[in-house]
Design an enzyme around this catalytic site. Structure first.
Site, PDB file in Angstrom:
ATOM      1  N   LYS A   1      50.186 -13.997  -6.023  1.00  0.00           N
ATOM      2  CA  LYS A   1      49.194 -14.667  -5.906  1.00  0.00           C
ATOM      3  C   LYS A   1      48.243 -13.753  -7.063  1.00  0.00           C
ATOM      4  O   LYS A   1      47.753 -13.190  -6.494  1.00  0.00           O
ATOM      5  CB  LYS A   1      49.277 -15.246  -4.880  1.00  0.00           C
TER       6      LYS A   1
ATOM      7  N   THR B   1       0.464  -1.530  -0.215  1.00  0.00           N
ATOM      8  CA  THR B   1       0.358  -0.340  -0.008  1.00  0.00           C
ATOM      9  C   THR B   1       0.395   1.199  -0.211  1.00  0.00           C
ATOM     10  O   THR B   1       0.379   1.812  -0.664  1.00  0.00           O
ATOM     11  CB  THR B   1      -1.262   0.116   0.836  1.00  0.00           C
TER      12      THR B   1
ATOM     13  N   THR C   1      35.430 -38.316 -13.430  1.00  0.00           N
ATOM     14  CA  THR C   1      33.658 -38.482 -12.103  1.00  0.00           C
ATOM     15  C   THR C   1      34.371 -38.249 -11.342  1.00  0.00           C
ATOM     16  O   THR C   1      34.912 -39.022 -10.152  1.00  0.00           O
ATOM     17  CB  THR C   1      33.282 -39.128 -12.926  1.00  0.00           C
TER      18      THR C   1
ATOM     19  N   SER D   1      -7.059  -0.150  -6.684  1.00  0.00           N
ATOM     20  CA  SER D   1      -6.914  -1.255  -5.288  1.00  0.00           C
ATOM     21  C   SER D   1      -5.359  -1.379  -4.732  1.00  0.00           C
ATOM     22  O   SER D   1      -4.694  -1.719  -6.389  1.00  0.00           O
ATOM     23  CB  SER D   1      -7.346  -2.061  -4.617  1.00  0.00           C
ATOM     24  N   THR D   2      -4.854  -1.265  -3.754  1.00  0.00           N
ATOM     25  CA  THR D   2      -3.256  -1.690  -3.983  1.00  0.00           C
ATOM     26  C   THR D   2      -2.694  -3.643  -4.273  1.00  0.00           C
ATOM     27  O   THR D   2      -2.540  -3.204  -4.995  1.00  0.00           O
ATOM     28  CB  THR D   2      -2.738  -1.784  -2.887  1.00  0.00           C
ATOM     29  N   ASN D   3      -3.673  -4.317  -3.870  1.00  0.00           N
ATOM     30  CA  ASN D   3      -3.727  -5.428  -4.321  1.00  0.00           C
ATOM     31  C   ASN D   3      -4.031  -5.620  -5.530  1.00  0.00           C
ATOM     32  O   ASN D   3      -4.336  -6.842  -6.659  1.00  0.00           O
ATOM     33  CB  ASN D   3      -5.495  -6.084  -3.818  1.00  0.00           C
TER      34      ASN D   3
ATOM     35  N   SER E   1      46.451 -10.922  -2.908  1.00  0.00           N
ATOM     36  CA  SER E   1      46.906 -11.207  -1.984  1.00  0.00           C
ATOM     37  C   SER E   1      47.524  -9.947  -1.102  1.00  0.00           C
ATOM     38  O   SER E   1      48.179  -9.242  -1.873  1.00  0.00           O
ATOM     39  CB  SER E   1      47.756 -12.555  -1.481  1.00  0.00           C
ATOM     40  N   SER E   2      47.246  -9.627   0.295  1.00  0.00           N
ATOM     41  CA  SER E   2      47.716  -8.916   0.609  1.00  0.00           C
ATOM     42  C   SER E   2      49.611  -8.772   1.130  1.00  0.00           C
ATOM     43  O   SER E   2      50.220  -7.922   1.837  1.00  0.00           O
ATOM     44  CB  SER E   2      47.193  -8.058   1.711  1.00  0.00           C
TER      45      SER E   2
END
Length: 488
Positions: A331, A108, A194, A147-149, A325-326
């Site tokens: 990497k 609504t 697999t 209506s909102t509905n 990576s830090s």
């Protein structure tokens, strides 16, 4: 000396609960102000979903067209509402759609917000001040016959169609990108697996071709689900009985919506059922979950196949996008598949939310359509962005480590499967065990054991034989017939 706070200009508006100050520059009104105060939940306003805003507005436009055709609203008011709707659909005033996407009231507040923005812009176009609702009222005129509905779920479906078509197009592009790689890698032999164990040989092209088909299939399923949301309940008003509408309103409003959107919309045969049933939203969400799960599986494969670069599979190379990576220099991580994985996890979670919200509906209305809509919109837009990112920043730049892949085939125990029709299962298993324990290749053991001649072995281990169906009774290139075990 203290600085004075800037003066905020307001206008006073009234509703059945009392009066509220509304910012003078706002196109929304008192109902929206109350909703903003009540639902400070996600911080995501409905304007975050522009397709939804446009859909809400086009529903209002179709409604006023129908009501004018029925003689229920004046030409002046009709023209003002249509002009305001056209401006909003062109991108104006979206910032005034401020209510939270997650809200109580079955939508609504969203409907009220839409009515007020259209009414106040329409008032300006008519030469009146914002808030002068005696001339053009958000509920009596903009919301006439609605209506909102019925207006709200109709708008959700229109917005979903736009987003479904967008995602469908992006998924077809992703499928084409995988197919292009399938062609590029069609002669690159590798081992299939697999349960993460060596299975039988295949080509890298076959592997990527499967991804192309998987994505294309889900794109088709998405369109099928999209067709389910072409049925709307506009005209049902509060619970589907059509109270306060003209007998021809539903038909005319739907016709106007079709003209305005170009969508193949139709009015539900039973509006009471259509007003409470959100099954089509559940169906769309299920297809999105299916898509997400399969995309995530593909990205899992890409991460595994590119693992390494030296101690992993190292079969393919993903484009390097950023430092990984830090602390570990050099990497590089598979960040693009990782972000797609995370979107997939979100979509699965959204599907759970939608499922719970759909189940929680009671009697003639589901009050939880706001969270259903918000979750569907997130799933669609994030999947679309994830697919586009996967295409542009990953798939198109994938390369193959062909030599490593070929070595993995020649050194694999799995090659014995190609020889089993000629040697028999038991003999093949014996040779495989010897090769595994001795750390030797299958061809070396086969030749040492005298189980097959070098020419026969070379014939059966050709890439086109290993990776594709072939007739075991076919004549080899050497002119010698290769008999399977049953012919011995």
């Amino acid at each position: 000396m203290t600085a004075q706070a800037p003066t905020v200009h307001t206008r006073l508006e009234h509703d059945s609960l009392g009066s509220k100050a509304v910012p003078a520059e706002a196109y929304y009104g008192i109902h929206t102000v109350r909703a903003v105060e009540n639902f400070a939940v996600s911080g995501v306003p409905i304007s975050f979903h522009p397709d939804f805003v446009d859909a809400l507005v086009v529903v209002k436009q179709a409604a006023v067209v129908a009501n004018h055709q029925l003689g229920l609203i004046s030409a002046e008011r009709t023209q003002a509402i249509i002009a305001a709707c056209e401006e909003i659909r062109d991108g104006s005033l979206h910032e005034h759609f401020v209510v939270d996407a997650i809200q109580g009231g079955a939508g609504t507040s969203t409907n009220m917000n839409t009515n007020e923005v259209i009414a106040n812009r329409g008032l300006e176009l008519m030469g009146y001040q914002r808030g002068d609702y005696a001339q053009l009222h958000p509920l009596d005129h903009v919301n006439l016959g609605q209506s909102t509905n019925d207006a709200y779920p109709t708008a959700i479906k229109i917005a979903l169609r736009a987003q479904i078509e967008r995602l469908h197009s992006t998924m077809l592009t992703l499928s084409a990108a995988f197919d292009s790689k399938a062609i590029e890698f069609r002669d690159v032999l590798k081992m299939g697996r697999t349960q993460l164990q060596d299975a039988v040989p295949m080509t890298l092209g076959q592997e990527f071709g499967a991804y192309a088909v998987m994505v294309a299939e889900d794109a088709d399923r998405l369109l099928e689900a999209g067709r389910l949301i072409a049925e709307i309940n506009l005209g049902g008003t509060a619970i589907g009985t059509g109270l306060n509408t003209h007998p021809r309103y539903a038909e005319l409003a739907c016709s106007a919506l079709v003209d305005l959107t170009g969508l193949p919309l139709s009015t539900a045969s039973d509006l009471v059922e259509a007003t409470q049933d959100v099954g089509s939203f559940v169906q769309v969400s299920g297809v999105l979950k299916r898509t997400a799960v399969k995309l995530s599986k593909i990205c899992n494969d890409l991460r595994l196949l590119s693992s390494g670069p030296r101690s992993g599979f190292n079969e393919i190379n993903l484009p390097a996008m950023q430092a990984g990576s830090s602390i570990m220099p050099g990497k590089v991580n598979p960040v693009i598949p990782e972000v797609v994985n995370q979107v997939a996890f979100e979509v699965v979670g959204n599907d759970v939310t939608i499922t719970m919200a759909a189940e929680a509906g009671q009697l003639q209305l589901n009050a939880f359509e706001p969270i259903i809509a918000h979750s569907l919109f997130k799933s669609l837009t994030h999947l679309d962005a994830a697919c586009a990112t996967l295409i542009d920043r990953c798939v198109v730049g994938i390369t193959a480590n062909a030599d490593r892949l070929y070595d993995s085939v020649t050194n694999s125990i799995g090659v014995i499967t190609a020889l089993a029709p000629y040697l028999g299962y038991a003999e093949s298993a014996r040779i495989a065990k010897i090769a595994l324990q001795a750390g030797r290749s299958i061809p070396d053991v086969v030749l040492d054991e005298g189980a097959m001649s070098a020419d026969q072995l070379a014939e059966l281990l050709r890439p086109e034989v290993l990776a594709h169906p072939h007739d075991p009774l076919a004549i080899g290139s050497s002119g010698r017939r290769l008999s399977p075990i049953g012919e011995h």
